[in-house]
Design a protein around this motif. Sequence first.
Motif, PDB file in Angstrom:
ATOM      1  N   GLY A  18       0.095  -2.578  -6.220  1.00 54.48           N
ATOM      2  CA  GLY A  18      -0.059  -2.135  -4.833  1.00 54.48           C
ATOM      3  C   GLY A  18       0.910  -2.824  -3.900  1.00 54.48           C
ATOM      4  O   GLY A  18       1.459  -2.200  -2.982  1.00 54.48           O
ATOM      5  N   ILE A  19       1.138  -4.115  -4.131  1.00 53.54           N
ATOM      6  CA  ILE A  19       2.114  -4.844  -3.318  1.00 53.54           C
ATOM      7  C   ILE A  19       3.507  -4.266  -3.534  1.00 53.54           C
ATOM      8  O   ILE A  19       4.253  -4.048  -2.572  1.00 53.54           O
ATOM      9  N   LEU A  20       3.847  -3.979  -4.787  1.00 55.50           N
ATOM     10  CA  LEU A  20       5.154  -3.365  -5.056  1.00 55.50           C
ATOM     11  C   LEU A  20       5.265  -1.983  -4.419  1.00 55.50           C
ATOM     12  O   LEU A  20       6.295  -1.652  -3.818  1.00 55.50           O
ATOM     13  N   THR A  21       4.206  -1.186  -4.519  1.00 57.00           N
ATOM     14  CA  THR A  21       4.208   0.142  -3.910  1.00 57.00           C
ATOM     15  C   THR A  21       4.318   0.036  -2.394  1.00 57.00           C
ATOM     16  O   THR A  21       5.067   0.787  -1.760  1.00 57.00           O
ATOM     17  N   THR A  22       3.580  -0.895  -1.815  1.00 61.63           N
ATOM     18  CA  THR A  22       3.629  -1.101  -0.370  1.00 61.63           C
ATOM     19  C   THR A  22       5.024  -1.556   0.061  1.00 61.63           C
ATOM     20  O   THR A  22       5.555  -1.067   1.065  1.00 61.63           O
ATOM     21  N   ALA A  23       5.613  -2.467  -0.695  1.00 62.79           N
ATOM     22  CA  ALA A  23       6.968  -2.930  -0.372  1.00 62.79           C
ATOM     23  C   ALA A  23       7.955  -1.766  -0.433  1.00 62.79           C
ATOM     24  O   ALA A  23       8.820  -1.629   0.445  1.00 62.79           O
ATOM     25  N   LEU A  24       7.817  -0.935  -1.450  1.00 61.10           N
ATOM     26  CA  LEU A  24       8.675   0.254  -1.543  1.00 61.10           C
ATOM     27  C   LEU A  24       8.441   1.185  -0.363  1.00 61.10           C
ATOM     28  O   LEU A  24       9.394   1.719   0.216  1.00 61.10           O
ATOM     29  N   SER A  82      -4.399  14.477  -4.328  1.00 63.43           N
ATOM     30  CA  SER A  82      -5.302  14.886  -3.250  1.00 63.43           C
ATOM     31  C   SER A  82      -5.750  13.676  -2.437  1.00 63.43           C
ATOM     32  O   SER A  82      -5.742  13.707  -1.203  1.00 63.43           O
ATOM     33  N   SER A  83      -6.137  12.614  -3.133  1.00 61.13           N
ATOM     34  CA  SER A  83      -6.563  11.407  -2.416  1.00 61.13           C
ATOM     35  C   SER A  83      -5.395  10.792  -1.667  1.00 61.13           C
ATOM     36  O   SER A  83      -5.551  10.315  -0.537  1.00 61.13           O
ATOM     37  N   ARG A  84      -4.220  10.817  -2.273  1.00 63.14           N
ATOM     38  CA  ARG A  84      -3.042  10.267  -1.601  1.00 63.14           C
ATOM     39  C   ARG A  84      -2.607  11.152  -0.427  1.00 63.14           C
ATOM     40  O   ARG A  84      -2.068  10.645   0.563  1.00 63.14           O
ATOM     41  N   ALA A  85      -2.834  12.451  -0.530  1.00 62.51           N
ATOM     42  CA  ALA A  85      -2.541  13.331   0.615  1.00 62.51           C
ATOM     43  C   ALA A  85      -3.450  12.973   1.781  1.00 62.51           C
ATOM     44  O   ALA A  85      -3.000  12.883   2.933  1.00 62.51           O
ATOM     45  N   PHE A  86      -4.724  12.735   1.483  1.00 61.80           N
ATOM     46  CA  PHE A  86      -5.664  12.331   2.526  1.00 61.80           C
ATOM     47  C   PHE A  86      -5.267  10.976   3.109  1.00 61.80           C
ATOM     48  O   PHE A  86      -5.215  10.795   4.326  1.00 61.80           O
ATOM     49  N   SER A  87      -4.957  10.009   2.231  1.00 60.59           N
ATOM     50  CA  SER A  87      -4.555   8.699   2.738  1.00 60.59           C
ATOM     51  C   SER A  87      -3.179   8.779   3.409  1.00 60.59           C
ATOM     52  O   SER A  87      -2.894   8.017   4.333  1.00 60.59           O
ATOM     53  N   GLY A  88      -2.338   9.711   2.972  1.00 58.60           N
ATOM     54  CA  GLY A  88      -1.058   9.929   3.647  1.00 58.60           C
ATOM     55  C   GLY A  88      -1.248  10.448   5.062  1.00 58.60           C
ATOM     56  O   GLY A  88      -0.525  10.051   5.982  1.00 58.60           O
ATOM     57  N   LEU A  89      -2.225  11.309   5.228  1.00 54.99           N
ATOM     58  CA  LEU A  89      -2.559  11.808   6.565  1.00 54.99           C
ATOM     59  C   LEU A  89      -3.057  10.661   7.447  1.00 54.99           C
ATOM     60  O   LEU A  89      -2.645  10.531   8.604  1.00 54.99           O
ATOM     61  N   ILE A  90      -3.903   9.824   6.867  1.00 57.00           N
ATOM     62  CA  ILE A  90      -4.371   8.632   7.584  1.00 57.00           C
ATOM     63  C   ILE A  90      -3.168   7.767   7.965  1.00 57.00           C
ATOM     64  O   ILE A  90      -3.070   7.276   9.095  1.00 57.00           O
ATOM     65  N   ASP A  91      -2.252   7.600   7.030  1.00 57.26           N
ATOM     66  CA  ASP A  91      -1.033   6.818   7.238  1.00 57.26           C
ATOM     67  C   ASP A  91      -0.240   7.338   8.439  1.00 57.26           C
ATOM     68  O   ASP A  91       0.111   6.586   9.357  1.00 57.26           O
ATOM     69  N   VAL A  92       0.018   8.639   8.450  1.00 56.02           N
ATOM     70  CA  VAL A  92       0.802   9.244   9.536  1.00 56.02           C
ATOM     71  C   VAL A  92       0.081   9.122  10.874  1.00 56.02           C
ATOM     72  O   VAL A  92       0.677   8.711  11.883  1.00 56.02           O
ATOM     73  N   LEU A 116      -5.111  -0.867   5.320  1.00 53.61           N
ATOM     74  CA  LEU A 116      -6.216   0.100   5.402  1.00 53.61           C
ATOM     75  C   LEU A 116      -6.063   1.222   4.374  1.00 53.61           C
ATOM     76  O   LEU A 116      -7.013   1.578   3.668  1.00 53.61           O
ATOM     77  N   VAL A 117      -4.882   1.760   4.266  1.00 54.05           N
ATOM     78  CA  VAL A 117      -4.627   2.858   3.330  1.00 54.05           C
ATOM     79  C   VAL A 117      -4.789   2.378   1.882  1.00 54.05           C
ATOM     80  O   VAL A 117      -5.367   3.072   1.047  1.00 54.05           O
ATOM     81  N   SER A 118      -4.311   1.183   1.583  1.00 56.18           N
ATOM     82  CA  SER A 118      -4.430   0.642   0.223  1.00 56.18           C
ATOM     83  C   SER A 118      -5.884   0.428  -0.178  1.00 56.18           C
ATOM     84  O   SER A 118      -6.259   0.666  -1.330  1.00 56.18           O
ATOM     85  N   GLY A 119      -6.705  -0.028   0.739  1.00 53.17           N
ATOM     86  CA  GLY A 119      -8.132  -0.200   0.447  1.00 53.17           C
ATOM     87  C   GLY A 119      -8.786   1.111   0.069  1.00 53.17           C
ATOM     88  O   GLY A 119      -9.532   1.187  -0.918  1.00 53.17           O
ATOM     89  N   PHE A 120      -8.509   2.153   0.835  1.00 48.36           N
ATOM     90  CA  PHE A 120      -9.034   3.479   0.504  1.00 48.36           C
ATOM     91  C   PHE A 120      -8.533   3.924  -0.869  1.00 48.36           C
ATOM     92  O   PHE A 120      -9.312   4.419  -1.691  1.00 48.36           O
ATOM     93  N   ASN A 121      -7.239   3.739  -1.127  1.00 49.10           N
ATOM     94  CA  ASN A 121      -6.653   4.183  -2.399  1.00 49.10           C
ATOM     95  C   ASN A 121      -7.289   3.488  -3.593  1.00 49.10           C
ATOM     96  O   ASN A 121      -7.563   4.122  -4.620  1.00 49.10           O
TER      97      ASN A 121
END
Length: 134
Positions: A18-24, A82-92, A116-121
Amino acid sequence: MLTMNPMLKKIISFTFWGILTTALNVAFYYFFRWVHIPVALSTLLAWFLCVLFAFVTNKLYVFSSQNYAKSQIVREIVLFYSSRAFSGLIDVVLMVLLVNILHWNEIVSKIIDEVLVSGFNFLFSFLVIFKEKK
């Protein structure tokens, strides 16, 4: 020899990847902002590029999903995206709210947003997508 609790191993692995994904995500976001792409589109592009990375690392390294049946892979991908689309919407929405409306610092906003988004994911991946069948 010490053995690690399987749940603790998942949490540590999810945190590492998650840290690597977040850094990216943050790096892509700032690259897109650097080339003058608007906040919302920069956030979407960064998110899109990181979802594939996150799916592969979650499936293989975090949850060690060994089921490679076509139906299972399709299920996991559909649920994951689908979950990432929802969390992506939250992100935006969070980024637009924090940066464009509240005029917060972009780095602080992005860090708060990613936590916040990572916790949901994690919760959705752990409880639904890659849930081990008993």
